[in-house]
Design an enzyme around this catalytic site. Structure first.
Site, PDB file in Angstrom:
ATOM      1  N   PRO A 152     -91.018  -9.215 -23.678  1.00 38.24           N
ATOM      2  CA  PRO A 152     -90.684  -9.917 -25.152  1.00 38.24           C
ATOM      3  C   PRO A 152     -89.214 -10.169 -25.252  1.00 38.24           C
ATOM      4  CG  PRO A 152     -91.231  -7.569 -25.086  1.00 38.24           C
ATOM      5  CD  PRO A 152     -91.432  -7.792 -23.742  1.00 38.24           C
ATOM      6  N   ASP A 180     -84.286  -7.471 -23.511  1.00 38.63           N
ATOM      7  CA  ASP A 180     -86.046  -7.097 -23.820  1.00 38.63           C
ATOM      8  C   ASP A 180     -86.280  -6.351 -25.010  1.00 38.63           C
ATOM      9  OD1 ASP A 180     -88.316  -5.775 -23.387  1.00 38.63           O
ATOM     10  OD2 ASP A 180     -88.173  -5.615 -21.136  1.00 38.63           O
ATOM     11  N   HIS A 181     -86.915  -6.909 -25.957  1.00 43.17           N
ATOM     12  CA  HIS A 181     -86.892  -6.282 -27.331  1.00 43.17           C
ATOM     13  C   HIS A 181     -87.627  -4.879 -27.342  1.00 43.17           C
ATOM     14  CE1 HIS A 181     -86.486  -6.041 -31.321  1.00 43.17           C
ATOM     15  NE2 HIS A 181     -86.860  -7.374 -31.653  1.00 43.17           N
ATOM     16  N   ARG A 182     -88.424  -4.614 -26.095  1.00 45.16           N
ATOM     17  CA  ARG A 182     -88.861  -3.011 -26.112  1.00 45.16           C
ATOM     18  C   ARG A 182     -87.897  -2.104 -26.060  1.00 45.16           C
ATOM     19  NH1 ARG A 182     -92.894  -4.420 -21.199  1.00 45.16           N
ATOM     20  NH2 ARG A 182     -90.937  -5.244 -20.367  1.00 45.16           N
TER      21      ARG A 182
END
Length: 659
Positions: A455, A631-633
């Site tokens: 994401p 990476d939005h995680r």
């Protein structure tokens, strides 16, 4: 002497460049032509020294293994021919009977050549196109035996000790540590020691031509004393442990020297362990999926059985001139016959099918079997670990083809391998043709596809580099005198490395269980470099510990190695953050793709002069666009905004790094 195309790992290659011309004097291992395939570019070395007499190919020609490339006139060959001419009249001048003279000449010729015979020990098939000489284990004057290790060659797949195929004294060492070698390249030359015994046997057999074959059979006799149960152990694989993924032999099987026995896999590579002797498999000490390490026994081979077939084969070979020649013909037919059944399947290979074959995961032994049977590996369904094709898969495919040759299911499976539907038929709209991607582009496809699972978000910002660029302008003249190209990228790399120490999550990795983040102890920065074959990302090591001058030097060296295709596997590994720059190409911003397993990448667009409000008016400022994808995680949006804001301040006044 004709120099032919060696085994370059593909069926066909194109002559990209001819590196010599008629009349040139060349030495052994001098590059003569450059061959290109969808797998790699290979410079073919000369196997003989002399003068180029003729060139049999031209640029753009398609060649395969065994095709003649050039013809070399060897000075040594012409010089050695002169004594032979003088020897004939001497033999004719003897008053003895002609049959006896002829028998003596034929027997003494191998005796004199073998007594001073120099044997070239070459690189065997190690499963890769090129490897580096990591260590030389012998020196000139050493006495070596058969199977003694002589050099260690290393590739990104494995580390292999190359054994000697002959016994004798090391006459010369042709390669040196760090050399790049491929199959067929001469490593050392050996003066054979045991072949002198053939000289006294010649006079005793002058009256009987058939008996002259007997000394040839006595030569292998010393091997019988060395035969017996031989234990084949796990070689040095470059890792502490590995798993047995496939066992290629069974108890009772006859194997030849260098035949693959088992396949061992680690997280680094898959390696086929070859036999060091010929004989019969007596015992297998491991099972599939068993964990093994260097030195552990794999199989036991009874080498005694290897002597009897070799003696029988020599008896048949010696009897061929006397007996009818129908037997060798019958033997040749029995070997060729099984191949003929499926050879038609490989006669009409298109370039697309060859490109698919190059991407299949299979070992050298399986590829060799497929070539012998004429099988398209791209159409074979794999059953081995990690979608590896094993020998049983090839045999199953052949059996299926013989019973149902009209089957086309594998083609459909290959078309949807990417997860997307097959392309529609464009023949009604003018049609088209496939343009092959470069090997680098093909290798990049699976890596880039991993981005579908990340994401990703991109944060944009602008950095005022007016003063930084002015300072760089003052320094670059002095750097240029020292042969150093000082680009703005060196300053950016230094600033980012400084910032990553404060923001370690941007240089971390999402854990496999997705419940934690692996924080790295060091900074290793990937620098994207555009080459004619595509984008490659060499790694700048520990930029946080280096000066801007050191960084500028290393950036120049990495870029040159990338463009010259001289990057080693180690140059491309271990990065935990990447910078990609469009330089002066154009654009205002872009969204670079996060390169898994990294969690962030910084994109740099061309700087432009822009009006910036100072509170009372506009000032012209050189503004550098920044594009940070993450990476939005692992990284929150606020963290990304803070990261780019800190970076703009560092670039506006690089002196902040010293605080």
């Amino acid at each position: 002497m004709q120099i032919k195309t060696p085994d370059i790992g593909v069926d066909k290659a194109t002559v990209a460049e001819i590196l010599v011309k008629v009349g040139d004097t060349i030495a052994v291992d001098d590059s003569i032509v450059l061959l290109e395939s969808d797998k790699a570019s290979v410079e073919v070395p000369s196997t003989s020294a002399g003068v180029v007499k003729s060139i049999a190919v031209s640029e753009g020609d398609e060649v395969s293994e065994g095709a003649v490339l050039i013809e070399v006139e060897s000075a040594d060959a012409s010089a050695s021919a002169q004594p032979d001419v003088k020897a004939e009249p001497v033999a004719e001048a003897k008053p003895q009977a002609k049959p006896e003279v002829q028998t003596t000449v034929t027997a003494s010729a191998p005796a004199t050549s073998s007594s001073t015979q120099i044997v070239d020990v070459k690189v065997p098939d190690i499963g890769v196109e090129k490897a580096l000489v990591g260590e030389i284990l012998v020196k000139v004057g050493d006495e070596i035996a058969v199977d003694d290790s002589i050099v260690v060659v290393e590739s990104d797949k494995a580390t292999v000790e190359v054994p000697s195929v002959v016994a004798g004294t090391v006459e010369s060492v042709v390669v040196k540590e760090g050399d790049s070698v491929q199959e067929g390249v001469v490593l050392i030359t050996v003066k054979t020691a045991g072949s002198v015994t053939t000289a006294p046997s010649a006079p005793t057999t002058t009256s009987n031509p058939v008996a002259a074959a007997e000394p040839a059979r006595t030569a292998p006799a010393p091997q019988a004393t060395q035969s017996g149960p031989v234990e084949i152990a796990v070689p040095d694989l470059g890792v502490d442990k590995a798993n047995v993924s496939e066992i290629l032999v069974s108890v009772g099987d006859r194997v030849e020297k260098d035949q693959s026995l088992v396949v061992v896999e680690s997280d680094k590579a898959s390696v086929e362990v070859p036999s060091t002797v010929s004989g019969t498999i007596k015992a297998i000490h491991v099972g599939e999926n068993q964990e093994v390490k260097q030195g552990m026994p794999l199989v036991t081979i009874d080498g005694i059985a290897d002597v009897q077939p070799s003696e029988q084969a020599q008896e048949k070979a010696a009897a061929q001139p006397v007996k009818a020649e129908s037997k060798p013909v019958a033997q040749a037919e029995t070997v060729v016959e099984p191949k003929a059944h499926v050879a038609d399947s490989s006669d009409k290979l298109s370039k697309e099918q060859q490109a698919e074959n190059a991407k299949v995961y299979a070992g050298p032994a399986v590829r060799k079997l497929a070539r012998e049977l004429g099988v398209l590996l791209a159409q074979v369904e794999s059953s081995g670990p990690h979608q590896r094709i094993i020998k049983e898969d090839v045999f199953a495919y052949v059996k299926a083809r013989l019973t149902a040759p009209q089957k086309t299911a594998p083609v459909v499976a290959a078309a949807v391998a990417s997860g997307l539907p097959a392309l529609p038929d464009f023949s009604a709209f003018g049609g088209g043709e496939i343009a092959a991607m470069t090997r680098l582009q093909q290798v990049s496809v699976p890596q880039l596809s991993l981005n579908n699972f990340i994401p990703q978000v991109t944060q944009f910002d602008l950095a005022d580099i007016t003063e930084l660029e002015a300072w760089r302008g003052e320094l670059k003249g002095k750097f240029k005198q020292e042969g150093i190209s000082l680009t703005i990228l060196a300053f950016i790399a230094k600033a980012v490395a400084f910032l990553l120490k404060e923001e370690p999550y941007f240089a971390g990795h999402l854990a496999d269980d997705q419940k934690g983040v692996l924080l790295r102890n060091e900074i290793h920065m990937g620098i994207a470099v555009a080459t004619p074959d595509g984008l490659t990302v060499p790694v700048l090591r520990n930029p946080d510990q280096k000066s801007i001058k050191q960084i500028a030097i290393e950036l120049g060296e990495l870029s040159k190695k990338a463009r010259d295709k001289k990057l080693s596997p180690k140059d491309l590994q271990g990065a935990n953050f990447t910078i990609t720059s469009l330089g002066s190409i154009g654009g205002t911003a872009f969204t670079p793709l996060v390169n898994w397993p990294q969690v962030a990448i910084l994109g740099i667009s061309p700087a432009t002069m822009q009006p910036v409000w100072n509170g009372s008016g506009f000032d012209p400022k050189l503004m550098l666009p920044l594009s940070l994808s993450y990476d939005h995680r692992v990284i929150n949006g606020a963290d990304a905004a803070r990261f780019t804001n800190k970076l703009t301040k560092l670039l506006a006044d690089i002196r902040n790094i010293l605080l």
